[in-house]
Write a protein that holds these residues in place. Structure first.
Motif, PDB file in Angstrom:
ATOM      1  N   VAL A 409      -8.698   0.151  -6.875  1.00 18.97           N
ATOM      2  CA  VAL A 409      -8.122   1.450  -6.532  1.00 18.97           C
ATOM      3  C   VAL A 409      -6.748   1.574  -7.168  1.00 18.97           C
ATOM      4  O   VAL A 409      -6.131   0.583  -7.566  1.00 18.97           O
ATOM      5  CB  VAL A 409      -8.001   1.638  -4.999  1.00 18.97           C
ATOM      6  CG1 VAL A 409      -9.367   1.723  -4.352  1.00 18.97           C
ATOM      7  CG2 VAL A 409      -7.158   0.522  -4.369  1.00 18.97           C
ATOM      8  N   GLU A 410      -6.253   2.813  -7.236  1.00 19.81           N
ATOM      9  CA  GLU A 410      -4.959   3.074  -7.849  1.00 19.81           C
ATOM     10  C   GLU A 410      -3.863   2.984  -6.788  1.00 19.81           C
ATOM     11  O   GLU A 410      -3.426   3.975  -6.204  1.00 19.81           O
ATOM     12  CB  GLU A 410      -4.962   4.443  -8.535  1.00 19.81           C
ATOM     13  CG  GLU A 410      -5.967   4.488  -9.680  1.00 19.81           C
ATOM     14  CD  GLU A 410      -5.824   5.717 -10.542  1.00 19.81           C
ATOM     15  OE1 GLU A 410      -6.438   5.734 -11.619  1.00 19.81           O
ATOM     16  OE2 GLU A 410      -5.098   6.662 -10.160  1.00 19.81           O
ATOM     17  N   ARG A 411      -3.460   1.770  -6.551  1.00 20.50           N
ATOM     18  CA  ARG A 411      -2.487   1.472  -5.504  1.00 20.50           C
ATOM     19  C   ARG A 411      -1.459   0.498  -6.036  1.00 20.50           C
ATOM     20  O   ARG A 411      -1.763  -0.338  -6.898  1.00 20.50           O
ATOM     21  CB  ARG A 411      -3.198   0.857  -4.295  1.00 20.50           C
ATOM     22  CG  ARG A 411      -2.277   0.341  -3.190  1.00 20.50           C
ATOM     23  CD  ARG A 411      -3.065  -0.356  -2.094  1.00 20.50           C
ATOM     24  NE  ARG A 411      -2.202  -0.933  -1.078  1.00 20.50           N
ATOM     25  CZ  ARG A 411      -2.623  -1.680  -0.065  1.00 20.50           C
ATOM     26  NH1 ARG A 411      -3.920  -1.950   0.062  1.00 20.50           N
ATOM     27  NH2 ARG A 411      -1.765  -2.169   0.822  1.00 20.50           N
ATOM     28  N   PHE A 412      -0.233   0.599  -5.517  1.00 18.51           N
ATOM     29  CA  PHE A 412       0.753  -0.442  -5.796  1.00 18.51           C
ATOM     30  C   PHE A 412       1.569  -0.728  -4.547  1.00 18.51           C
ATOM     31  O   PHE A 412       1.705   0.115  -3.651  1.00 18.51           O
ATOM     32  CB  PHE A 412       1.675  -0.055  -6.955  1.00 18.51           C
ATOM     33  CG  PHE A 412       2.655   1.059  -6.678  1.00 18.51           C
ATOM     34  CD1 PHE A 412       3.837   0.839  -5.979  1.00 18.51           C
ATOM     35  CD2 PHE A 412       2.409   2.346  -7.137  1.00 18.51           C
ATOM     36  CE1 PHE A 412       4.745   1.864  -5.732  1.00 18.51           C
ATOM     37  CE2 PHE A 412       3.313   3.386  -6.902  1.00 18.51           C
ATOM     38  CZ  PHE A 412       4.484   3.134  -6.194  1.00 18.51           C
ATOM     39  N   GLU A 413       2.074  -1.939  -4.475  1.00 19.37           N
ATOM     40  CA  GLU A 413       3.087  -2.317  -3.493  1.00 19.37           C
ATOM     41  C   GLU A 413       4.296  -2.826  -4.262  1.00 19.37           C
ATOM     42  O   GLU A 413       4.155  -3.507  -5.281  1.00 19.37           O
ATOM     43  CB  GLU A 413       2.575  -3.389  -2.539  1.00 19.37           C
ATOM     44  CG  GLU A 413       1.540  -2.894  -1.556  1.00 19.37           C
ATOM     45  CD  GLU A 413       1.132  -3.940  -0.535  1.00 19.37           C
ATOM     46  OE1 GLU A 413       1.077  -3.610   0.654  1.00 19.37           O
ATOM     47  OE2 GLU A 413       0.874  -5.086  -0.938  1.00 19.37           O
ATOM     48  N   LEU A 414       5.477  -2.483  -3.777  1.00 24.70           N
ATOM     49  CA  LEU A 414       6.710  -2.961  -4.393  1.00 24.70           C
ATOM     50  C   LEU A 414       7.180  -4.200  -3.648  1.00 24.70           C
ATOM     51  O   LEU A 414       7.422  -4.150  -2.436  1.00 24.70           O
ATOM     52  CB  LEU A 414       7.790  -1.885  -4.356  1.00 24.70           C
ATOM     53  CG  LEU A 414       9.176  -2.305  -4.867  1.00 24.70           C
ATOM     54  CD1 LEU A 414       9.112  -2.741  -6.328  1.00 24.70           C
ATOM     55  CD2 LEU A 414      10.192  -1.183  -4.685  1.00 24.70           C
ATOM     56  N   MET A 415       7.287  -5.299  -4.366  1.00 26.77           N
ATOM     57  CA  MET A 415       7.775  -6.557  -3.809  1.00 26.77           C
ATOM     58  C   MET A 415       9.205  -6.800  -4.276  1.00 26.77           C
ATOM     59  O   MET A 415       9.508  -6.692  -5.471  1.00 26.77           O
ATOM     60  CB  MET A 415       6.895  -7.724  -4.258  1.00 26.77           C
ATOM     61  CG  MET A 415       5.439  -7.591  -3.877  1.00 26.77           C
ATOM     62  SD  MET A 415       5.204  -7.704  -2.093  1.00 26.77           S
ATOM     63  CE  MET A 415       3.518  -7.105  -1.949  1.00 26.77           C
ATOM     64  N   VAL A 416      10.081  -7.115  -3.328  1.00 27.45           N
ATOM     65  CA  VAL A 416      11.458  -7.481  -3.647  1.00 27.45           C
ATOM     66  C   VAL A 416      11.865  -8.626  -2.723  1.00 27.45           C
ATOM     67  O   VAL A 416      11.648  -8.551  -1.510  1.00 27.45           O
ATOM     68  CB  VAL A 416      12.436  -6.304  -3.472  1.00 27.45           C
ATOM     69  CG1 VAL A 416      13.820  -6.686  -3.998  1.00 27.45           C
ATOM     70  CG2 VAL A 416      11.942  -5.045  -4.161  1.00 27.45           C
ATOM     71  N   ASN A 417      12.437  -9.658  -3.302  1.00 21.35           N
ATOM     72  CA  ASN A 417      12.874 -10.824  -2.524  1.00 21.35           C
ATOM     73  C   ASN A 417      11.744 -11.398  -1.684  1.00 21.35           C
ATOM     74  O   ASN A 417      11.933 -11.850  -0.557  1.00 21.35           O
ATOM     75  CB  ASN A 417      14.060 -10.468  -1.628  1.00 21.35           C
ATOM     76  CG  ASN A 417      14.810 -11.699  -1.147  1.00 21.35           C
ATOM     77  OD1 ASN A 417      14.950 -12.681  -1.882  1.00 21.35           O
ATOM     78  ND2 ASN A 417      15.295 -11.675   0.079  1.00 21.35           N
ATOM     79  N   GLY A 418      10.533 -11.369  -2.230  1.00 19.16           N
ATOM     80  CA  GLY A 418       9.388 -11.981  -1.575  1.00 19.16           C
ATOM     81  C   GLY A 418       8.794 -11.182  -0.442  1.00 19.16           C
ATOM     82  O   GLY A 418       7.972 -11.696   0.316  1.00 19.16           O
TER      83      GLY A 418
END
Length: 508
Positions: A409-418
């Motif tokens: 699917v066209e999805r993203f999650e933004l990861m910062v500092n784990g």
């Protein structure tokens, strides 16, 4: 509950009575006019001394240093602290010295709130101070503050640091730990920066229901309550997504909401049952547009906050300069485990979890298993801002299928500092596909997954009227604030985090 007063509390109540006997109201109702604050005086007095010949300031007494016929004290207002100087003959120019000898020296305590009139001067040691010509008691404190010491340079030590005390009595924490107030000021700046950007982009700020008949928009365990008049169960919302998308159906091209959401789950350093999420949805856009927009949004927040794109978090420097890195979920898992799971079925994924020593429950489907693998083995490795993109369809029941890659699917999650900071989709607007995804969630409920989504028939009906292609995102405001203020616990960025009751709650 019977209140037991300490010796200090009893003494303060006695002082309260003595003030009243002297005809002094310890809690006056009339307005005290303020024309200056501590920070303004300290920063600007040397540049323009003429503006500080007649000032009025109010705040809390934080220390008193008695010198007989005069004394120095420190007063703290909402902006900062400043030294005040009080001399007996200035306060009591006549023969009656009661106001100084009795009221000031015997009946006023650290923690009391007072208002002062006077003029600003610089002491022989070079400290900017207020020479008090008159003062007024504005609120008598009946409980003593915890003792906090400062050295000659104003550095604090012996500060109160017990989290149990600080979170439970946040009002005291804010008084004695000024850096805590700074955290919450920054939180407000973060929200205001985001709001300004969204308004400038033409989005409309809206409000959606907190009490919902179906807890939709996320996979989480809800809080349940009961509406007496309608005699129906209601749920505190776990997300506002489905209502915001109803508004897109209704014809708005862009909407956003800073929402209080509630999830009946465990509490730890990154989870509180009540939390704040920003969600916004923009018609005729997709997740590629949202990646570009959201990274520019966050870069601007950091610039507004610090004037640069680099933020110090613990011993790391995190750079929010765009563009952010992009990695597919399957590539992330392969990189950090050495295993390609892209074509595995549920049984094979369970085998992978077993080999990687990842605990899973029988109720977990394919999506949850993949999520556990990523969470355990991959998430913590992404320190610099990174978009994890293109998720398996089983993990994302509200997301449009990938235009090029089957099964994704066209999805993203933004990861910062784990940690995950944001979650976004090209929103699913096919009502038939959406119904099938809801039905798959229902099957997971039947297997015992109490976080699986309910079927929202009204939302399906809304989709049947037609929703334009839409990009949507949710950003955790609490976690973002933790990150940008260098705090490791969510309790540090919530004024009043959830706590176990101090005393037994009596049944009604």
């Amino acid at each position: 509950m019977i209140q037991t007063l300490s010796e200090q509390e009893q003494l303060r109540r006695q002082k309260l009575s003595e003030l009243i006997e002297l005809g002094i109201n310890p809690y006056p109702a009339d307005e005290f006019n303020i024309n200056a604050n501590a920070l303004d005086i300290r920063e600007n007095y040397e540049r323009d001394k003429l503006n500080y010949k007649d000032i009025s300031l109010a705040g809390r007494l934080m220390s008193i240093r008695d010198m007989g016929k005069a004394c120095f004290a420190v007063i703290q207002d909402a902006s900062s602290k400043i030294q005040i100087y009080i001399r007996k003959d200035d306060i009591c120019p006549g023969d009656d010295k009661t106001l100084y000898d009795t009221v000031w020296k015997k009946l006023i305590d650290i923690g009391d709130i007072i208002g002062v009139h006077g003029y600003v001067f610089t002491t022989k040691t070079g400290e900017i101070s207020i020479h008090v010509t008159s003062f007024k008691i504005l609120s008598k404190a009946l409980k003593p503050l915890p003792i906090v010491k400062t050295d000659e340079s104003g550095n604090t030590f012996d500060e109160v640091s017990d989290p149990e005390f600080r979170y439970r009595q946040r009002y005291v924490d804010l008084i004695i730990n000024p850096q805590v107030r700074d955290t919450f000021k920054k939180r407000s700046q973060i929200v205001n920066s985001i709001r300004t950007s969204l308004n400038n982009a033409g989005l409309l700020e809206v409000e959606t229901p907190i009490l919902q008949s179906i807890p939709g928009g996320a996979t989480a365990r809800p809080f349940i309550t009961h509406h007496n008049a309608l005699n129906i169960p209601l749920y505190l919302r776990i997300a506002n997504e489905l209502y915001l998308k109803r508004l897109i159906v209704g014809g708005f091209d862009g909407v956003y909401e800073f929402a209080k959401d509630f999830r009946n789950e465990g509490m730890d350093r990154t989870h509180n049952p009540e939390f704040t999420v920003l969600e916004f949805y923009v018609a005729y856009k997709d997740y590629n547009w949202m990646m570009n927009f959201s990274e520019q949004l966050l870069e601007k927040v950091v610039l507004d906050l610090y004037g640069k794109t680099i933020v110090t978090v613990g011993d790391k420097e995190i750079d929010f300069k765009v563009p952010f890195k992009r990695v597919t979920m399957y590539d992330a898992i392969k990189e950090h485990t050495g295993i390609d799971i892209s074509n595995m079925n549920e049984d094979e994924l369970r085998g992978v979890c077993k080999n990687l020593n990842i605990h899973v429950e029988p109720s977990m489907g394919k999506g949850k298993l993949i999520d556990e693998i990523f969470g355990e083995k991959c998430e913590g490795n992404y320190i610099q801002p990174t978009f994890i993109i293109d998720y398996p369809v089983e993990m994302s029941p509200l997301t449009k299928k990938h235009r090029h890659n089957a099964g994704l699917v066209e999805r993203f999650e933004l990861m910062v500092n784990g940690k995950e900071i944001a979650n976004a989709y090209s929103e699913l607007n096919d009502p038939i596909d959406q119904r099938e995804r809801f039905e798959d969630q229902l099957k997971l409920q039947e297997r015992g997954d109490d976080e699986a989504m309910f079927i929202d028939h009204d939302f399906l009906r809304a989709l049947e009227y037609g929703m334009p292609p839409t990009a949507g995102i949710g950003i955790g405001i609490d976690r973002l604030t933790m990150l940008l203020t260098n705090n490791v616990a969510i309790q540090e960025v919530l004024f009043f985090p959830q706590m176990r009751p101090e005393h037994k709650i009596e049944e009604q």
